[in-house]
Scaffold this active site. Sequence first.
Site, PDB file in Angstrom:
ATOM      1  N   CYS B  88       0.620  -1.161   0.086  1.00 36.69           N
ATOM      2  CA  CYS B  88      -0.110  -0.090   0.084  1.00 36.69           C
ATOM      3  C   CYS B  88       0.775   1.236   0.072  1.00 36.69           C
ATOM      4  O   CYS B  88       1.562   1.412  -0.856  1.00 36.69           O
ATOM      5  CB  CYS B  88      -0.816  -0.053   1.210  1.00 36.69           C
ATOM      6  SG  CYS B  88      -2.310   0.955   0.837  1.00 36.69           S
ATOM      7  N   HIS B 205      -2.945  -5.771   1.166  1.00 37.91           N
ATOM      8  CA  HIS B 205      -2.460  -5.802   2.511  1.00 37.91           C
ATOM      9  C   HIS B 205      -2.550  -7.363   2.958  1.00 37.91           C
ATOM     10  O   HIS B 205      -3.409  -7.709   3.599  1.00 37.91           O
ATOM     11  CB  HIS B 205      -3.548  -5.283   3.526  1.00 37.91           C
ATOM     12  CG  HIS B 205      -3.411  -3.786   3.414  1.00 37.91           C
ATOM     13  ND1 HIS B 205      -2.470  -2.599   4.055  1.00 37.91           N
ATOM     14  CD2 HIS B 205      -4.034  -2.599   2.583  1.00 37.91           C
ATOM     15  CE1 HIS B 205      -2.648  -1.595   3.868  1.00 37.91           C
ATOM     16  NE2 HIS B 205      -3.637  -1.454   2.867  1.00 37.91           N
ATOM     17  N   GLU B 207      -0.988  -8.538   5.420  1.00 40.76           N
ATOM     18  CA  GLU B 207      -0.889  -8.403   6.814  1.00 40.76           C
ATOM     19  C   GLU B 207      -2.137  -8.542   7.483  1.00 40.76           C
ATOM     20  O   GLU B 207      -2.501  -8.977   8.475  1.00 40.76           O
ATOM     21  CB  GLU B 207       0.059  -7.497   7.518  1.00 40.76           C
ATOM     22  CG  GLU B 207      -0.746  -6.137   7.532  1.00 40.76           C
ATOM     23  CD  GLU B 207      -0.804  -5.284   6.073  1.00 40.76           C
ATOM     24  OE1 GLU B 207      -0.417  -5.903   5.162  1.00 40.76           O
ATOM     25  OE2 GLU B 207      -1.287  -4.018   6.021  1.00 40.76           O
TER      26      GLU B 207
END
Lengths: 93, 241
Positions: B88, B205, B207
């Site tokens: 990002c 993302h 994560e």
Amino acid sequence: MRWLADVHVALRPGIADPEGTTIAGGLRSLGYPVTEVRAGKSMRVAFEADDAAAAETAVAEMCRRLLANPVMEVATWQLRADETPGDDEAIPA
Amino acid sequence: MIAPRVSVVVFPGTWSERDFAHAAGVLGWEARLVWHAETDLGAPDAVVLPGGFAHGDHLRTGAIARFSPVMRAVEAFAADGGPVLGSCNGFQVLCEAGMLPGVLLRNDHLEFRCDWQWLRVDAPTGPWLGGLAAGDLLRLPISHGEGRYHADEATLDALEAADRVALRYVTADGTVSAEANPNGSARGIAGVTNERGNVLGLMPHPERAAEREIGGIDGLRMLRSLERWLADQPAVAERRL
């Protein structure tokens, strides 16, 4: 001496500018026969340089290193000597 | 398994560093947060530039962050072949720093898009995707207002020819299409690597896809690639003796 540069940064021609397109739509909705709007940023930079040539070189470098990304943007500027250095009123955006 | 030691860089305005640390914990990795004003990354196995709004994203996304002191260390680490992941805002920073080609522009529809997104792995190589196969699909969150990947046509052609387009936005059946593209990115590109392949930037993302209870673990599937990659690096094994 002190110099003032009015820098304008815009997307390169041919790169879609959805912000400009949206603004153009707004103006058309007000009845203006607008064909295109290109959005950009303007910045006034006050700085010290010995002479006009050095000031011009400095602005070009500022644009190249930080103010514009040449992959997508073009920077143009107007440079002038600050006639009232020390007067912060000379820097309103 | 060698438990990777990962340094996660934190700029003023970064918001995904704790999510990365959490995912690292789930994987059994060691994560260390590194403030942007530091110049020492702490001898990590890998470096992550997480998402957020570094320095407020003023001027352009990533434009100020690239001059943060820590970026000299990140550039040196990458030049040495160290694995660097930018997600990002981290992707935007890597592009501004010239570590990856292209730029990320305002989404073509002007919306901030926060959603689950299907991705197709097109270049399953290197530390971040090497554990996957070509054509594998990942379902990861996206969360951005400026994710429209742009580079000139010659650069895009060169990236494709060199297998550096790592990930593309696709529909659930793996098809690149306008409707699958959440931001207007050129050729549906969601992630690219550098020439050497050790630096990956992607808008999604990974994560945030680390727990089944909150949507899925495809992010872990992707990140686990690093373990296998490190196991193949003699220098890493020696460092641990």
